[in-house]
Design a protein around this motif. Structure first.
Motif, PDB file in Angstrom:
ATOM      1  N   LEU A 173       0.819  -1.209   0.000  1.00 35.47           N
ATOM      2  CA  LEU A 173       0.000   0.000   0.000  1.00 35.47           C
ATOM      3  C   LEU A 173       0.858   1.267   0.000  1.00 35.47           C
ATOM      4  O   LEU A 173       0.307   2.374   0.030  1.00 35.47           O
ATOM      5  N   ARG A 174       2.174   1.127  -0.056  1.00 38.03           N
ATOM      6  CA  ARG A 174       3.036   2.306  -0.085  1.00 38.03           C
ATOM      7  C   ARG A 174       2.782   3.118  -1.345  1.00 38.03           C
ATOM      8  O   ARG A 174       2.509   2.543  -2.417  1.00 38.03           O
ATOM      9  N   PRO A 175       2.873   4.444  -1.279  1.00 35.86           N
ATOM     10  CA  PRO A 175       2.589   5.285  -2.449  1.00 35.86           C
ATOM     11  C   PRO A 175       3.385   4.925  -3.688  1.00 35.86           C
ATOM     12  O   PRO A 175       2.898   5.085  -4.813  1.00 35.86           O
ATOM     13  N   GLU A 176       4.607   4.434  -3.518  1.00 37.23           N
ATOM     14  CA  GLU A 176       5.447   4.129  -4.679  1.00 37.23           C
ATOM     15  C   GLU A 176       4.869   3.018  -5.554  1.00 37.23           C
ATOM     16  O   GLU A 176       5.261   2.861  -6.716  1.00 37.23           O
ATOM     17  N   PHE A 177       3.910   2.236  -5.011  1.00 39.27           N
ATOM     18  CA  PHE A 177       3.365   1.120  -5.775  1.00 39.27           C
ATOM     19  C   PHE A 177       2.058   1.455  -6.502  1.00 39.27           C
ATOM     20  O   PHE A 177       1.479   0.577  -7.137  1.00 39.27           O
ATOM     21  N   LYS A 178       1.631   2.708  -6.439  1.00 44.89           N
ATOM     22  CA  LYS A 178       0.429   3.056  -7.185  1.00 44.89           C
ATOM     23  C   LYS A 178       0.696   2.911  -8.674  1.00 44.89           C
ATOM     24  O   LYS A 178       1.677   3.432  -9.195  1.00 44.89           O
ATOM     25  N   ASN A 179      -0.158   2.137  -9.346  1.00 44.05           N
ATOM     26  CA  ASN A 179      -0.030   1.808 -10.781  1.00 44.05           C
ATOM     27  C   ASN A 179       1.163   0.911 -11.094  1.00 44.05           C
ATOM     28  O   ASN A 179       1.478   0.700 -12.274  1.00 44.05           O
ATOM     29  N   LYS A 180       1.825   0.370 -10.076  1.00 43.42           N
ATOM     30  CA  LYS A 180       3.028  -0.435 -10.296  1.00 43.42           C
ATOM     31  C   LYS A 180       2.839  -1.913  -9.953  1.00 43.42           C
ATOM     32  O   LYS A 180       3.707  -2.732 -10.262  1.00 43.42           O
ATOM     33  N   LEU A 181       1.732  -2.253  -9.331  1.00 41.79           N
ATOM     34  CA  LEU A 181       1.513  -3.640  -8.925  1.00 41.79           C
ATOM     35  C   LEU A 181       0.880  -4.426 -10.061  1.00 41.79           C
ATOM     36  O   LEU A 181       0.038  -3.914 -10.798  1.00 41.79           O
ATOM     37  N   ILE A 182       1.287  -5.688 -10.185  1.00 45.03           N
ATOM     38  CA  ILE A 182       0.680  -6.582 -11.165  1.00 45.03           C
ATOM     39  C   ILE A 182       0.302  -7.871 -10.446  1.00 45.03           C
ATOM     40  O   ILE A 182       1.149  -8.545  -9.834  1.00 45.03           O
ATOM     41  N   LEU A 183      -0.997  -8.187 -10.496  1.00 45.65           N
ATOM     42  CA  LEU A 183      -1.540  -9.259  -9.679  1.00 45.65           C
ATOM     43  C   LEU A 183      -2.406 -10.192 -10.514  1.00 45.65           C
ATOM     44  O   LEU A 183      -3.066  -9.765 -11.461  1.00 45.65           O
ATOM     45  N   THR A 184      -2.408 -11.451 -10.132  1.00 44.85           N
ATOM     46  CA  THR A 184      -3.239 -12.451 -10.794  1.00 44.85           C
ATOM     47  C   THR A 184      -4.676 -12.337 -10.286  1.00 44.85           C
ATOM     48  O   THR A 184      -4.908 -12.144  -9.089  1.00 44.85           O
ATOM     49  N   TYR A 185      -5.627 -12.478 -11.200  1.00 47.60           N
ATOM     50  CA  TYR A 185      -7.037 -12.471 -10.793  1.00 47.60           C
ATOM     51  C   TYR A 185      -7.280 -13.537  -9.723  1.00 47.60           C
ATOM     52  O   TYR A 185      -7.083 -14.737  -9.977  1.00 47.60           O
ATOM     53  N   PRO A 186      -7.738 -13.148  -8.539  1.00 43.69           N
ATOM     54  CA  PRO A 186      -8.049 -14.179  -7.529  1.00 43.69           C
ATOM     55  C   PRO A 186      -9.243 -15.037  -7.919  1.00 43.69           C
ATOM     56  O   PRO A 186      -9.361 -16.173  -7.447  1.00 43.69           O
ATOM     57  N   ASN A 187     -10.116 -14.512  -8.772  1.00 45.16           N
ATOM     58  CA  ASN A 187     -11.268 -15.292  -9.201  1.00 45.16           C
ATOM     59  C   ASN A 187     -10.953 -16.200 -10.378  1.00 45.16           C
ATOM     60  O   ASN A 187     -11.851 -16.800 -10.957  1.00 45.16           O
ATOM     61  N   ASP A 188      -9.665 -16.351 -10.708  1.00 46.95           N
ATOM     62  CA  ASP A 188      -9.244 -17.222 -11.807  1.00 46.95           C
ATOM     63  C   ASP A 188      -8.318 -18.337 -11.338  1.00 46.95           C
ATOM     64  O   ASP A 188      -8.001 -19.235 -12.108  1.00 46.95           O
ATOM     65  N   ASP A 189      -7.874 -18.271 -10.091  1.00 48.56           N
ATOM     66  CA  ASP A 189      -6.902 -19.234  -9.570  1.00 48.56           C
ATOM     67  C   ASP A 189      -7.183 -19.420  -8.088  1.00 48.56           C
ATOM     68  O   ASP A 189      -7.074 -18.466  -7.308  1.00 48.56           O
ATOM     69  N   ASP A 190      -7.531 -20.643  -7.680  1.00 50.69           N
ATOM     70  CA  ASP A 190      -7.924 -20.872  -6.290  1.00 50.69           C
ATOM     71  C   ASP A 190      -6.792 -20.655  -5.302  1.00 50.69           C
ATOM     72  O   ASP A 190      -7.048 -20.280  -4.145  1.00 50.69           O
ATOM     73  N   ALA A 191      -5.546 -20.893  -5.688  1.00 48.25           N
ATOM     74  CA  ALA A 191      -4.431 -20.653  -4.771  1.00 48.25           C
ATOM     75  C   ALA A 191      -4.237 -19.154  -4.548  1.00 48.25           C
ATOM     76  O   ALA A 191      -3.891 -18.721  -3.443  1.00 48.25           O
ATOM     77  N   VAL A 192      -4.465 -18.350  -5.590  1.00 49.88           N
ATOM     78  CA  VAL A 192      -4.417 -16.895  -5.437  1.00 49.88           C
ATOM     79  C   VAL A 192      -5.612 -16.424  -4.616  1.00 49.88           C
ATOM     80  O   VAL A 192      -5.493 -15.539  -3.754  1.00 49.88           O
ATOM     81  N   LEU A 193      -6.772 -17.020  -4.854  1.00 47.68           N
ATOM     82  CA  LEU A 193      -7.961 -16.701  -4.068  1.00 47.68           C
ATOM     83  C   LEU A 193      -7.701 -16.952  -2.586  1.00 47.68           C
ATOM     84  O   LEU A 193      -8.071 -16.137  -1.724  1.00 47.68           O
ATOM     85  N   PHE A 194      -7.068 -18.062  -2.282  1.00 52.47           N
ATOM     86  CA  PHE A 194      -6.750 -18.382  -0.891  1.00 52.47           C
ATOM     87  C   PHE A 194      -5.780 -17.370  -0.308  1.00 52.47           C
ATOM     88  O   PHE A 194      -5.888 -16.992   0.867  1.00 52.47           O
ATOM     89  N   ALA A 195      -4.833 -16.891  -1.122  1.00 55.99           N
ATOM     90  CA  ALA A 195      -3.894 -15.877  -0.649  1.00 55.99           C
ATOM     91  C   ALA A 195      -4.645 -14.624  -0.201  1.00 55.99           C
ATOM     92  O   ALA A 195      -4.374 -14.068   0.873  1.00 55.99           O
ATOM     93  N   PHE A 196      -5.591 -14.166  -1.007  1.00 57.73           N
ATOM     94  CA  PHE A 196      -6.366 -12.987  -0.631  1.00 57.73           C
ATOM     95  C   PHE A 196      -7.205 -13.262   0.607  1.00 57.73           C
ATOM     96  O   PHE A 196      -7.363 -12.378   1.462  1.00 57.73           O
ATOM     97  N   ASP A 197      -7.741 -14.453   0.729  1.00 59.43           N
ATOM     98  CA  ASP A 197      -8.512 -14.820   1.910  1.00 59.43           C
ATOM     99  C   ASP A 197      -7.645 -14.711   3.161  1.00 59.43           C
ATOM    100  O   ASP A 197      -8.053 -14.117   4.171  1.00 59.43           O
ATOM    101  N   LEU A 198      -6.433 -15.246   3.105  1.00 61.22           N
ATOM    102  CA  LEU A 198      -5.529 -15.178   4.248  1.00 61.22           C
ATOM    103  C   LEU A 198      -5.139 -13.741   4.566  1.00 61.22           C
ATOM    104  O   LEU A 198      -5.111 -13.331   5.737  1.00 61.22           O
ATOM    105  N   ILE A 199      -4.826 -12.969   3.527  1.00 65.60           N
ATOM    106  CA  ILE A 199      -4.379 -11.590   3.738  1.00 65.60           C
ATOM    107  C   ILE A 199      -5.481 -10.771   4.399  1.00 65.60           C
ATOM    108  O   ILE A 199      -5.243 -10.031   5.373  1.00 65.60           O
ATOM    109  N   MET A 200      -6.685 -10.876   3.875  1.00 64.84           N
ATOM    110  CA  MET A 200      -7.763 -10.055   4.415  1.00 64.84           C
ATOM    111  C   MET A 200      -8.103 -10.453   5.852  1.00 64.84           C
ATOM    112  O   MET A 200      -8.429  -9.601   6.678  1.00 64.84           O
ATOM    113  N   LYS A 201      -8.008 -11.730   6.164  1.00 65.10           N
ATOM    114  CA  LYS A 201      -8.234 -12.148   7.551  1.00 65.10           C
ATOM    115  C   LYS A 201      -7.139 -11.600   8.460  1.00 65.10           C
ATOM    116  O   LYS A 201      -7.405 -11.174   9.589  1.00 65.10           O
ATOM    117  N   GLN A 202      -5.908 -11.597   7.955  1.00 63.40           N
ATOM    118  CA  GLN A 202      -4.795 -11.083   8.748  1.00 63.40           C
ATOM    119  C   GLN A 202      -4.866  -9.565   8.903  1.00 63.40           C
ATOM    120  O   GLN A 202      -4.558  -9.021   9.967  1.00 63.40           O
TER     121      GLN A 202
END
Length: 362
Positions: A173-202
């Motif tokens: 979330l640091r300002p330097e990463f605005k428009n610089k992040l590249i992420l896999t669709y969590p709704n296209d890959d269950d392992a990525v979906l699980f990553a977001f699930d863990l992150i948001m819970k944490q």
């Protein structure tokens, strides 16, 4: 609550009343007692071929396995097809349903498929060489499937453009990463979906994700795609957390693993032999080779064997503080919860756009 050991023990009860005309009720198979060379000779007599379908999102991802196997066993041919596990499994289902099985072995991320296939009588029980060294959480008690190796996601960034290391997920979330992040669709890959699930819970819920959206990340298909663009975009994209490049990456990448309990994704990529495999001896050779100390130690990363140390600088997988390697199987088994979470993200960022990563030349 469903036990975290669900994947690797549930199917034993499910199959106890299922009749297999070849194996009978409550079938039991001994651990392989032939040497690797004896299995090799049997595989050569069978035709010297084994066909493996492996989960992944780049066609050449298992070239190293093919090369190592064929060099170790001259005269053998390993035919490997890499595709997203969610596509492989539906095609395996079709082969099983039509009685036209032409694949010998599968190694997939879709861990929930294995108990189902076992209960359907679609798998060949086999306990390969090295079975006794496997962590018990990585093997079906009856030998119908077992872990091949441990995969994980990690934070990674291009050190040519990011000077301050990324340690925790708030760092994205640091300002330097605005428009610089590249992420896999969590709704296209269950392992990525699980990553977001863990992150948001944490991180305390959906607020963190709303802040991430304010960074305006680019969403792509395939967990390997971010690495390619971080390497080749000349600083347009500089960091990601949806995928991995290994624990000791080469320049310009650096990686980190969060240390908070159960904060990053890891799982045993799991393999099985189909009951009607046309080359069962070849498949047995492949499985015994993959579980060998020779292969497990040379591969790098975490091993599914308890007698092999963690990679340099890391403890064994069950001693890593930031992950619980048994949790992904529990997540994958609750398909209703997975679908609800998938649709949450689809509502927020839209359906996955673009070609399958194996078709997209970027």
């Amino acid at each position: 609550m469903v036990s975290s050991k669900l994947l690797f023990v549930l199917a034993s009860a499910a199959v106890s009343s299922a009749f297999d005309p070849q194996l009978g009720y409550n079938s039991f198979v001994d651990v392989e007692n032939r040497t690797i060379d004896e299995i090799y000779q049997a595989a050569l007599k069978e035709g010297g071929t084994v066909t493996l379908w492996h989960g992944g999102d780049e066609k050449n991802q298992q070239n190293s396995l093919k090369q190592a196997f064929e060099e170790r066993f001259p005269g053998m041919t390993l035919n490997v097809t890499v595709d997203l596990s969610k596509y492989h499994d539906v095609n395996i289902d079709r082969q099983i349903a039509t009685g036209d099985v032409y694949v010998d072995s599968v190694a997939l991320q879709t861990l929930h498929d294995y108990p189902r296939w076992k209960s359907q009588g679609a798998l060949l029980p086999y306990k390969p060489l090295g079975w006794d060294a496997l962590y018990k959480d990585f093997r079906d008690a009856d030998g119908y499937y077992n872990g091949f190796y441990v995969l994980n996601w990690a934070n990674r960034w291009n050190t040519d453009y990011v000077k301050e290391p990324i340690k925790e997920f708030d760092d994205f979330l640091r300002p330097e990463f605005k428009n610089k992040l590249i992420l896999t669709y969590p709704n296209d890959d269950d392992a990525v979906l699980f990553a977001f699930d863990l992150i948001m819970k944490q991180q305390g819920g959906y607020e963190w994700f709303e802040k991430l959206l304010a960074q305006k990340p680019r969403w792509v298909r395939g967990s390997a795609t971010p690495n390619t663009l971080i390497s080749n975009s000349n600083g347009t994209y500089t960091a990601s957390f949806t995928g991995s490049i290994g624990l000791t990456p080469s320049a310009p990448f650096n990686v980190s693993l969060p240390t908070a309990p159960n904060s990053f994704v890891s799982w045993p990529q799991t393999g099985a032999i189909l009951k009607d495999a046309p080359h069962p001896e070849g498949a047995k050779l492949l499985h015994s080779y993959i579980l060998s100390e020779e292969f497990q130690a040379a591969r790098g990363g975490w091993s599914v064997r308890s007698d092999i140390d963690g990679p340099a600088g890391y403890p064994k997988i069950f001693d890593v503080p930031g992950t619980d390697v048994t949790k992904f199987s529990e997540f994958m088994a609750d398909r209703a919860a997975v679908e609800r979470l998938r649709f949450y993200f689809e509502d927020k960022i839209g359906s996955a756009q673009g070609l399958s990563p194996l078709e997209d030349n970027l």
